[in-house]
Design an enzyme around this catalytic site. Sequence first.
Site, PDB file in Angstrom:
ATOM      1  N   ASP A  45      19.548  42.509  66.344  1.00  0.00           N
ATOM      2  CA  ASP A  45      18.947  43.833  66.236  1.00  0.00           C
ATOM      3  C   ASP A  45      19.941  44.888  66.752  1.00  0.00           C
ATOM      4  O   ASP A  45      20.298  44.888  67.930  1.00  0.00           O
ATOM      5  CB  ASP A  45      17.671  43.845  67.079  1.00  0.00           C
ATOM      6  CG  ASP A  45      16.879  45.120  66.904  1.00  0.00           C
ATOM      7  OD1 ASP A  45      17.422  46.085  66.324  1.00  0.00           O
ATOM      8  OD2 ASP A  45      15.729  45.143  67.357  1.00  0.00           O
ATOM      9  N   ARG A  69      17.898  46.539  59.707  1.00  0.00           N
ATOM     10  CA  ARG A  69      18.483  45.329  59.118  1.00  0.00           C
ATOM     11  C   ARG A  69      17.938  44.986  57.739  1.00  0.00           C
ATOM     12  O   ARG A  69      18.718  44.746  56.803  1.00  0.00           O
ATOM     13  CB  ARG A  69      18.264  44.134  60.062  1.00  0.00           C
ATOM     14  CG  ARG A  69      19.056  44.225  61.331  1.00  0.00           C
ATOM     15  CD  ARG A  69      18.531  43.267  62.360  1.00  0.00           C
ATOM     16  NE  ARG A  69      17.194  43.642  62.808  1.00  0.00           N
ATOM     17  CZ  ARG A  69      16.421  42.922  63.602  1.00  0.00           C
ATOM     18  NH1 ARG A  69      16.857  41.751  64.021  1.00  0.00           N
ATOM     19  NH2 ARG A  69      15.229  43.353  63.962  1.00  0.00           N
ATOM     20  N   CYS A  92      12.402  42.526  58.799  1.00  0.00           N
ATOM     21  CA  CYS A  92      12.845  42.668  60.186  1.00  0.00           C
ATOM     22  C   CYS A  92      11.701  43.264  60.992  1.00  0.00           C
ATOM     23  O   CYS A  92      10.532  43.128  60.607  1.00  0.00           O
ATOM     24  CB  CYS A  92      14.134  43.490  60.276  1.00  0.00           C
ATOM     25  SG  CYS A  92      13.984  45.195  59.662  1.00  0.00           S
TER      26      CYS A  92
END
Length: 172
Positions: free
Chosen positions: A138, A25, A19
Amino acid sequence: MPQLPPQRTDGPYRIAVVCLGNICRSPVAALVLTARIEEAGLDDRVVVDSAGTADWHRGQPMDSRAAESLRSADYDPSAHRARHFDRTWPERYDLILAMDTNNLADLTPLVEEGADHPPRLRLFRDFDPVDPGTDVPDPYFGGEEGFADVLDMVERTSAALVEALQRELVDA
Ligand code: 4NP
């Protein structure tokens, strides 16, 4: 379900999940995917690492909201320390999974593809059985519900990915 690229390294099949910051994440995805791999008895066949395309958080633990969402689902986030996906990473991995299309765009110049096999670099959610080919949004600038949503999509996608690994690496 997309086909997996063939193994190109010695030892276990190596997956990197990537990420931006490697504090929300991708560490969640690495922990959940590793748990599913262990449950399937594939932990000597497949290993998972995570990293960020940015190095801002290198060495830091997981975002506290990501860690809390994991603890509430019985995962232990404490060992994570953020790492940067630098130029030494691409050659070491068989499959590189980007969390969103921005991460994918940032990684594309770093990952060489061969002409005759499925891509090594793709979106993590290409393997999502419910809504394939979309971003893991996100959650960093949002509220806690964003982290719960991330965990949901990561759990179902990880289960599907482990089925593909079992089918293509072990049963084949
Ligand atoms: P991640 O989330 O890419 O899922 O780890 C983010 C973490 C940090 C920032 C942005 C997104 N940041 O701007 O510092």
